[in-house]
Design an enzyme around this catalytic site. Structure first.
Site, PDB file in Angstrom:
ATOM      1  N   SER A  31       0.843  -1.190   0.000  1.00  0.00           N
ATOM      2  CA  SER A  31       0.000   0.000   0.000  1.00  0.00           C
ATOM      3  C   SER A  31       0.881   1.243   0.000  1.00  0.00           C
ATOM      4  CB  SER A  31      -0.917  -0.006   1.223  1.00  0.00           C
ATOM      5  OG  SER A  31      -0.153  -0.036   2.412  1.00  0.00           O
TER       6      SER A  31
ATOM      7  N   ILE B 140       1.879   3.057  -2.381  1.00  0.00           N
ATOM      8  CA  ILE B 140       2.945   2.939  -3.379  1.00  0.00           C
ATOM      9  C   ILE B 140       3.016   4.168  -4.291  1.00  0.00           C
ATOM     10  CG2 ILE B 140       1.601   1.815  -5.208  1.00  0.00           C
ATOM     11  CD1 ILE B 140       4.028  -0.125  -5.480  1.00  0.00           C
TER      12      ILE B 140
ATOM     13  N   THR C 121       6.362  -8.113  -8.404  1.00  0.00           N
ATOM     14  CA  THR C 121       5.554  -7.574  -9.493  1.00  0.00           C
ATOM     15  C   THR C 121       4.911  -8.690 -10.300  1.00  0.00           C
ATOM     16  OG1 THR C 121       6.862  -5.551  -9.676  1.00  0.00           O
ATOM     17  CG2 THR C 121       5.646  -6.229 -11.634  1.00  0.00           C
TER      18      THR C 121
ATOM     19  N   CYS D 164      -8.889  28.173  10.138  1.00  0.00           N
ATOM     20  CA  CYS D 164     -10.075  27.560  10.731  1.00  0.00           C
ATOM     21  C   CYS D 164      -9.989  27.591  12.259  1.00  0.00           C
ATOM     22  CB  CYS D 164     -10.257  26.148  10.184  1.00  0.00           C
ATOM     23  SG  CYS D 164     -11.915  25.483  10.492  1.00  0.00           S
TER      24      CYS D 164
ATOM     25  N   HIS E 244     -10.436  27.465   4.717  1.00  0.00           N
ATOM     26  CA  HIS E 244      -9.234  26.661   4.465  1.00  0.00           C
ATOM     27  C   HIS E 244      -8.609  27.081   3.131  1.00  0.00           C
ATOM     28  CE1 HIS E 244      -9.541  23.605   7.696  1.00  0.00           C
ATOM     29  NE2 HIS E 244     -10.837  23.864   7.614  1.00  0.00           N
TER      30      HIS E 244
ATOM     31  N   GLU F 191      -5.747  26.598   2.055  1.00  0.00           N
ATOM     32  CA  GLU F 191      -4.813  25.606   1.522  1.00  0.00           C
ATOM     33  C   GLU F 191      -5.431  24.754   0.420  1.00  0.00           C
ATOM     34  OE1 GLU F 191      -6.473  23.684   5.389  1.00  0.00           O
ATOM     35  OE2 GLU F 191      -6.039  25.681   4.592  1.00  0.00           O
TER      36      GLU F 191
END
Length: 545
Positions: free
Chosen positions: A13, A15, A192, A381, A507, A509
């Site tokens: 995971s 990746i 792989t 915030c 927010h 960002e």
């Protein structure tokens, strides 16, 4: 007709499927193609809105108010295209939709099953994205790792998809790991091979292999993977580890990824224009200034909890040829230790969003430190709410000032629930969410930065500035520089006699892009650079007429 690219991941995971999908989107857009990117997440939550930042990272808010996976932030930043609630789909939302249809009787008494009902709903969500904006290409990232039981309905749906829309309109891309084994002194392809075998057992043959590694793949190794995985050698792409995620599109362009994608989808080959992106990376590698910014937060153990904040700071730093160093400060540490211990020597302080009372007094202590020491400060915030509390307590004379969120019985709730929130019971999807207009007042730092009378920013909050205390705080020297168009909701506050002290309820960002840094972050970084270059302990305030 819209083309469809499905990005799966194997071996491990995290990746980098999201960065690969976003990078491909950038490469296609640089060739004049329109792109939309969709994330299929296998968790059963309806959306990430109620998930712990420690487990899932930040919640990215779209313009239409959807609380989505942080990968949508990458998609928006790389493609410079705003996504919507259609671009984030979870197993929970799929099952919820199917169950609602069953309750309405839409299935005419039939037995509701994973195949065809769940898979049909998944395919419908993918097609919905294509119909909504009619992009040239829809890229769909499948969350999780091939082999996970949670991902099986999504994989089955995309397997069926190629047959239904036509082979020439669908491409499968598999992102996998090719590790370097130091003891053997070579790269290993077996993980792989097994990952592709697992994918093929489901009925999906990848058209392109993207091999994540810490070094380039030799030609012989690409040939080996091509033979074992039945993928043309030119479609075995190296995705080498990079110092910055913004290098990845250029690396994949050198590998010929976009060219192969266009060949396989029978699309016109076009000359890419990556000048802007190349300039970005060039500036990244040739900084003229170095500065250190402290992020004072509650979730600093997982930096992904503030991913968009970090990227917005990076965008601003790169645009000003700054080399950014981050100092992560746990706000709880500031409750028992001096602010000087944790913040001494920084060039700027950012207090980002969050929920709950834990660590709030530490955030307030950090804000007081930045205010007293004339250090550039940016509050986001909850950071704005804490700045209001800090000023009310220490300057406004309300020593017990607080937020109704932290102390429902406080006698001076300078921060209170938004109108209409008192009766809300559910947590998910019930806050003030999405894009709202803000009127920027003239002769303020905010106006100097935005250069606009009305701006639009994304929100995610339930509490607001309490107008009962507006006059008191204004008389004590606090300045309100942004409000809702009707003037009722305070959106931006600032201190006019400070080098840079600005906090906003929204927010910003989420709106920052590598090619166009957000004005608030850019102004903040410029002030921080000025402090870092200053030989004086008290920097000169920015002039505001």
């Amino acid at each position: 007709m819209t083309k469809f690219i499905f990005v799966t991941g194997g071996v491990v995971s995290s990746i980098g499927k999201g960065i690969v999908a976003a990078s491909l989107g950038r490469l296609l857009k640089s060739r004049g193609y329109s792109v939309s990117i969709l994330k299929l997440d296998p968790y059963i939550n309806i959306d990430p809105g109620t998930m712990s930042p420690f487990q899932h990272g930040e919640v990215f808010v779209t313009q239409d108010g959807a609380e989505t996976d942080l990968d949508l932030g990458h998609y928006e930043r790389f493609t410079d295209t705003s996504m919507s609630r259609l671009n984030c789909v979870t197993t929970g939302s799929i099952y919820q939709a199917v169950i609602n249809k069953e309750r309405r009787g839409d299935y005419n008494g039939g037995t509701v099953q994973v195949i065809p009902h769940i898979t049909n709903e998944i395919k419908e969500r993918i097609l919905r994205v294509a119909k909504s904006t009619n992009p040239s290409v829809v890229i769909t990232e499948i969350g999780g790792t091939v082999g996970d039981i949670e991902s099986l309905p999504f994989l089955e749906a995309i397997r069926q998809f190629r047959k239904e829309v036509g082979r020439q309109h669908v491409l499968y891309m598999h992102v996998t790991l090719v590790p370097w084994i130091a003891s053997a002194g070579e790269m290993k392809t077996k993980p792989t091979q097994h990952s592709v075998k697992e994918l093929r057992s489901i009925g999906i043959q990848p058209d392109i292999l993207v091999c994540r590694s810490d070094r380039p793949l030799p030609k012989g190794l690409k040939q080996k993977l091509s033979g074992f995985c039945d993928v043309p050698e030119e479609c075995v792409i190296t995705s080498q580890d990079a110092k910055s995620i913004y290098e990845v599109p250029l690396n994949l362009e050198r590998e010929g990824m976009a060219e192969q994608v266009l060949n396989l989808l029978q699309m016109e080959q076009r000359q890419p224009d990556l000048t802007q992106w190349q300039t970005l990376v060039q500036r990244l590698h040739t900084p003229k200034h170095e500065l250190e910014i402290a992020i004072v937060g509650k979730y600093v153990q997982l930096s992904d909890a503030y991913l968009s904040v970090v990227e917005a700071l990076n965008h601003a730093a790169i645009s000003t040829y700054g080399k950014l160093r981050l100092r992560w400060v746990n706000s709880e540490d500031l409750e028992n230790e001096s602010a000087e211990t944790h913040l001494g020597g920084v060039d700027g302080v950012v207090v980002p969003g969050g929920f709950g009372v834990r660590g709030v007094d530490g955030k307030i202590a950090a804000i007081k430190y930045a205010r007293d020491r004339q250090i550039p400060f940016l509050g986001l915030c909850l950071g704005m709410q804490c700045s209001v509390i800090e000023w009310a307590r220490n300057i406004g004379g309300l020593t017990d000032a607080n937020s109704a969120e932290f102390d429902p019985h406080t006698t001076n709730p300078v921060i209170n629930l938004l109108p209409g929130q008192q009766e809300v019971v559910d947590l998910g999807g019930t806050m003030r969410l999405g894009l709202y207009p803000c009127r920027v007042l003239p002769d303020t730092l905010a106006f100097k930065l935005y250069q606009e009378d009305v701006i639009y920013e994304r929100h995610r909050h339930r509490y607001e500035f309490n107008n009962a205390y507006r006059d008191l705080l204004l008389k004590s020297g606090y300045a309100i520089s942004g409000t809702s168009p009707d003037g009722q909701l305070v959106e931006i506050v600032e201190l006019p006699k400070h080098p840079f002290f600005l906090a906003c309820q929204f927010h910003p960002e989420f709106q920052s892009r590598p090619s166009s840094p957000h004005p608030l972050f850019k102004g903040f970084i410029q002030a921080a650079i000025a402090l870092s270059l200053s030989t004086s302990t008290t920097p000169t305030p920015l002039e505001v007429s």
